[in-house]
Scaffold this motif. Structure first.
Motif, PDB file in Angstrom:
ATOM      1  N   TYR A  25       0.836  -1.205   0.000  1.00 46.62           N
ATOM      2  CA  TYR A  25       0.000   0.000   0.000  1.00 46.62           C
ATOM      3  C   TYR A  25       0.871   1.256   0.000  1.00 46.62           C
ATOM      4  CZ  TYR A  25      -3.175   3.636   1.571  1.00 46.62           C
ATOM      5  OH  TYR A  25      -3.885   4.798   1.681  1.00 46.62           O
ATOM      6  N   ILE A  68       2.309   1.770  -3.481  1.00 46.76           N
ATOM      7  CA  ILE A  68       1.303   2.240  -4.437  1.00 46.76           C
ATOM      8  C   ILE A  68       0.938   3.693  -4.158  1.00 46.76           C
ATOM      9  CG2 ILE A  68      -1.087   1.935  -5.179  1.00 46.76           C
ATOM     10  CD1 ILE A  68      -0.573  -1.146  -4.721  1.00 46.76           C
ATOM     11  N   ARG A 100       3.466   5.951  -5.316  1.00 51.99           N
ATOM     12  CA  ARG A 100       3.734   5.737  -6.744  1.00 51.99           C
ATOM     13  C   ARG A 100       5.182   5.294  -6.978  1.00 51.99           C
ATOM     14  NH1 ARG A 100       0.065  10.130  -6.854  1.00 51.99           N
ATOM     15  NH2 ARG A 100      -1.807   9.604  -8.021  1.00 51.99           N
ATOM     16  N   THR A 102       6.619   2.188  -7.755  1.00 49.70           N
ATOM     17  CA  THR A 102       6.301   0.822  -8.188  1.00 49.70           C
ATOM     18  C   THR A 102       7.307   0.288  -9.198  1.00 49.70           C
ATOM     19  OG1 THR A 102       4.779   1.727  -9.831  1.00 49.70           O
ATOM     20  CG2 THR A 102       3.831   1.037  -7.729  1.00 49.70           C
TER      21      THR A 102
END
Length: 118
Positions: free
Chosen positions: A86, A89, A92, A94
């Motif tokens: 979490y 994500i 951002r 990733t």
């Protein structure tokens, strides 16, 4: 559901992996530093992750003989990596660290939980 892991060696393997992760966290290599920095985790709190990982590994090891302890530790490890995913994500962040490290550990801990206790 059983309260002792069966097969036990999957839980032992997860304990070794978590202990290795904790050992790496003492002086984090670049990929761990990049991960923690990328999600915005404050450097002065990095020590807490070492404590969490050591307690999780201890729970897995003790739980090989004490009913319910490894199960609880394994559930905690899964949620730890859900929270990490979490954070990745949300930030951002990733890249490969997210896919290999974070989701890889989430997959491993989830497989151990499902195979050992269901």
């Amino acid at each position: 559901m059983i309260l002792l892991p069966d097969p036990w060696w999957l839980t032992a393997l997860l304990a070794v992996v978590i202990l290795s992760d904790a050992a790496l966290s003492v002086r984090p290599p670049a990929f761990i530093r990049d991960c923690l920095t990328g999600v915005g985790f404050p450097r002065e709190w990095w020590w807490t992750l070492l404590v969490i990982k050591l307690l999780a590994a201890a729970g897995l090891i003790v739980g090989l003989w004490v009913p319910g302890i490894a199960f609880a530790a394994n559930v905690g490890i899964v949620w730890y990596f859900v929270a990490a995913a979490y954070a990745h994500i949300r930030a951002r962040f990733t890249g490969s660290e997210f896919w290999l490290n974070c989701l890889g550990m989430l997959a491993l801990s989830t497989v151990v939980l499902l195979v050992s206790y269901l």
